[in-house]
Scaffold this motif. Structure first.
Motif, short mmCIF file in Angstrom:
data_model
loop_
_atom_site.label_atom_id
_atom_site.label_comp_id
_atom_site.label_asym_id
_atom_site.label_seq_id
_atom_site.Cartn_x
_atom_site.Cartn_y
_atom_site.Cartn_z
N GLY B 87 0.93 -1.49 0.28
CA GLY B 87 -0.09 -0.24 0.15
C GLY B 87 0.69 1.12 -0.05
O GLY B 87 0.90 1.86 -1.12
N GLU B 88 1.77 1.45 1.10
CA GLU B 88 2.45 2.74 1.07
C GLU B 88 3.09 2.57 -0.54
O GLU B 88 3.58 4.46 -1.40
CB GLU B 88 4.00 2.54 2.03
N LEU B 90 2.22 1.99 -3.63
CA LEU B 90 1.22 1.70 -3.80
C LEU B 90 1.37 3.17 -4.37
O LEU B 90 0.97 4.14 -5.30
CB LEU B 90 0.56 1.00 -4.10
N SER B 91 1.35 3.54 -2.72
CA SER B 91 1.07 4.52 -3.06
C SER B 91 2.01 6.00 -3.60
O SER B 91 1.34 7.10 -4.18
CB SER B 91 0.49 5.21 -1.11
N SER B 92 2.44 5.66 -2.90
CA SER B 92 3.70 6.77 -3.58
C SER B 92 4.38 6.16 -5.56
O SER B 92 4.20 7.70 -5.76
CB SER B 92 5.53 6.24 -3.12
N GLU B 94 1.82 6.38 -6.94
CA GLU B 94 0.06 6.93 -7.41
C GLU B 94 0.85 8.69 -7.78
O GLU B 94 0.54 8.59 -8.43
CB GLU B 94 -0.86 5.95 -6.59
N TYR B 95 1.30 8.97 -6.65
CA TYR B 95 1.45 9.93 -6.66
C TYR B 95 2.68 10.53 -7.62
O TYR B 95 1.83 11.72 -7.99
CB TYR B 95 1.77 10.51 -4.67
N TYR B 284 4.97 1.64 8.25
CA TYR B 284 4.03 2.53 9.25
C TYR B 284 3.38 2.33 10.40
O TYR B 284 3.60 2.35 11.64
CB TYR B 284 2.92 3.52 8.77
N SER B 301 8.87 4.72 -0.11
CA SER B 301 8.30 6.11 -0.58
C SER B 301 9.18 6.45 -1.75
O SER B 301 8.89 6.27 -3.40
CB SER B 301 7.99 7.34 0.40
N ARG B 305 9.03 6.24 -5.69
CA ARG B 305 9.15 7.42 -6.29
C ARG B 305 10.22 6.92 -8.11
O ARG B 305 10.47 7.56 -9.05
CB ARG B 305 10.05 8.74 -6.04
#
Lengths: 341, 341
Positions: B87-88, B90-92, B94-95, B284, B301, B305
């Motif tokens: 999740g972490e 993927l979140s990074s 996506e952002y 986290y 993260s 990136r």
DNA sequence: ACTAACAACTTAAACGTTTAAGTGAGGAAA
DNA sequence: TTTCCTCACTTAAACGTTTAAGTTGTTAGT
């Protein structure tokens, strides 16, 4: 060596592109001889043919793509998953979609960026919006003529499917449980209270329970900020600094609750001995914490499944009316609440 | 009222479709008078024109779409995010992608489903594969001519960018830390050990540290299963049933470690008093647990990136060579390890 | 023997863009 | 005045499919 197109396959198989299309899509409307089929399959295999879905979508007006828009929990922060709820929901959506031959296109929403951007910029068969979205943009969105599902939003508009839970009841159940256990001074902790958002509803349930029990809601016991672990810690600190007259807290999200537990611990207070805590959502996280979290259970996975199902149903049946689904919730008691003497 | 196409805009503005395209895409290669531009903008606005990205992609051969393939942690289970690491990450991803004008198409990998299916079925500008993927399919994948990034995979093939960390070093650091704290009987707990997977590398680091310290690796102290909370609980139970000679454990994933902590607690043992625990990843979650988890920190993260950056760079510069990036790691000490007398 | 029906294809238009190449008008340079 | 540029467009092909509407050739029914 560039990618083979349907024409290349057609040439190699000695048939027309149309025939290739019919064979590969297994159209029942068109009969093709076994012999030809075999030729086509063989040619496709030889050329390692992969249909171009952009072209297919353009021609057929189907994309087999479902968009999922997830709110950014904090401006400027990339972690849209700081609340595991979203991860679990997305996971369920992706899985269900995949089983049905759809792919998922995800997009967070940036601060200054319109959340309908994703709808504007892609051709999708359907969209799932998670959380609360500002009203003005909803109007624009309505013009976008695909099935749309609003998850956890109290918008009442038959242009959308909605799917959610009875958040007010949840807040009430949680608070009543604390009251039943002898607590009278109960704090409320939550993300921002926005009209028609889940947090407001949960707050309203909290109020109801308090009032029904003849308890006063104290303004200084209501904390609203953002839904994440760190805010939870800071609320605990603040409560302790104020002397912490409260013996319990209802918190509208499990991550936030876990943050409070941590914060209390850091301040030398323990849960549930010094303060009882009830969370909301029953994310997997809630069983991991120490003490494990008493919380309001909702079936996140089902939420995702239903959201996808609604879109697929609408796609199949053009007259399928938009539905409003409310999923059941319940209290799950674990170790974060103690009976007050 | 169907969606307006570029032709409708052209008609309303009194110009050709080409001109509309030039104006809306702000092509510097083509000069358009201010007057015409205004007309076009106005017409587009009036008609609420939204370009069809399928058509655009077909014509321009750019999709602005990045695929992300994430392994299903457990067969048949929908929760590809049972490990928050994904999740972490993927979140990074996506952002970062969104900041660069890309959208993310995600797909889990089903048991019987080829993971290259997503590559086969969509036109994407690049793909990010997370985790380990079986070798045979990699060959097929190579034929797919877009930038490809392998995250956390020890495949050595210049057809791919790779990005990862020094997992062996991580395993070594974690184990050495336990040894330095006086522990001699150290269990190893992990997901399946697959050749060239991160777990194997971490195991190898564990072995190195043990050997360097002259300690024996006992087979019965090595537990491998799946990376999730529940498996962690069951390992703790098993260890306790065996009498638990170990005073410490190195666990290759934080969720798993948290599961162990919970399991020990349920069996009446506490961490770190009875047994010390070191995790891996620094998700986290690791700070939320009680006790908070000593673990190997990696910058999840940044992993995301960099993965996106590699794809974008490759897209910009066709001669950009595939890179192998290794990100730094470090030990972060929290409360789950205690010095042995 | 003639029509009808059907099986097994093919033709060609359409989907909505992008973009290389072309065009005409007006102005500058010769 | 002619030539050449540049500006401000337009034409038309291309991208890779799908699909409605043909077109054959064969078989069946009468």
């Amino acid at each position: 060596m560039n990618k083979a197109s349907i024409k290349d396959v057609a040439k190699l198989a000695g048939v027309s592109a149309t025939t290739v299309s019919y064979v590969l899509n297994n159209k029942p409307s068109q009969t093709i001889s076994k012999k030809t089929k075999d030729k086509v399959f063989k040619a496709a295999k030889t050329l390692n043919y992969i249909p171009n879905l952009n072209a297919r979508s353009l021609a057929s007006k189907k994309t087999n793509l479902i968009g999922v828009v997830i709110p950014q929990t904090e401006p400027g922060k990339e972690f849209m998953f700081s609340n595991p709820f979203y991860g679990e929901l997305l996971s369920s959506i992706e899985y269900t979609a995949r089983l049905n031959g759809f792919h998922i296109l995800i997009s967070g929403t940036a601060e200054n960026q319109s959340y309908i951007n994703i709808a504007k910029n892609r051709v999708m068969d359907g969209i799932i919006f998670v959380g609360l979205f500002p009203g003005e943009e909803l109007e624009t969105l309505k013009g976008y003529n695909v099935p749309k599902v609003l998850v956890d939003s109290y918008v009442n508009d038959d242009a959308f499917h909605t799917i959610g839970i009875d958040d007010e009841l949840g807040g009430q159940l949680a608070t009543e449980y604390l009251i039943k256990n002898g607590h009278k001074d109960i704090a409320f902790v939550s993300g921002a209270l926005i009209d028609n958002g889940v947090n407001s509803m949960r707050y309203s349930g909290y109020c109801k329970a308090m009032e029904n029990a003849g308890l006063k809601i104290k303004k200084e016991a209501v904390y609203t900020g953002s839904v994440d672990f760190d805010y939870g810690i800071s609320v605990a600190q603040e409560m302790c600094k104020k002397g912490c007259k409260e013996t319990a807290a209802f918190i509208t999200a499990d991550v936030l609750a876990i943050g409070l537990i941590k914060g209390f611990y850091q301040m030398g207070k323990s849960v549930p001995e010094d303060i009882s805590v009830v969370g909301f959502d029953n994310v997997y996280l809630s069983q991991m914490s120490y003490p494990s979290l008493t919380t309001i259970r909702q079936d996140i996975s089902q939420k995702g499944r239903e959201a996808v199902a609604l879109i697929i149903e609408s796609l199949k049946n053009k007259d399928f009316e938009n539905k409003n689904i409310t999923l059941p919730i319940s209290l799950v008691t674990r170790d974060s609440v103690i009976r007050k003497e």
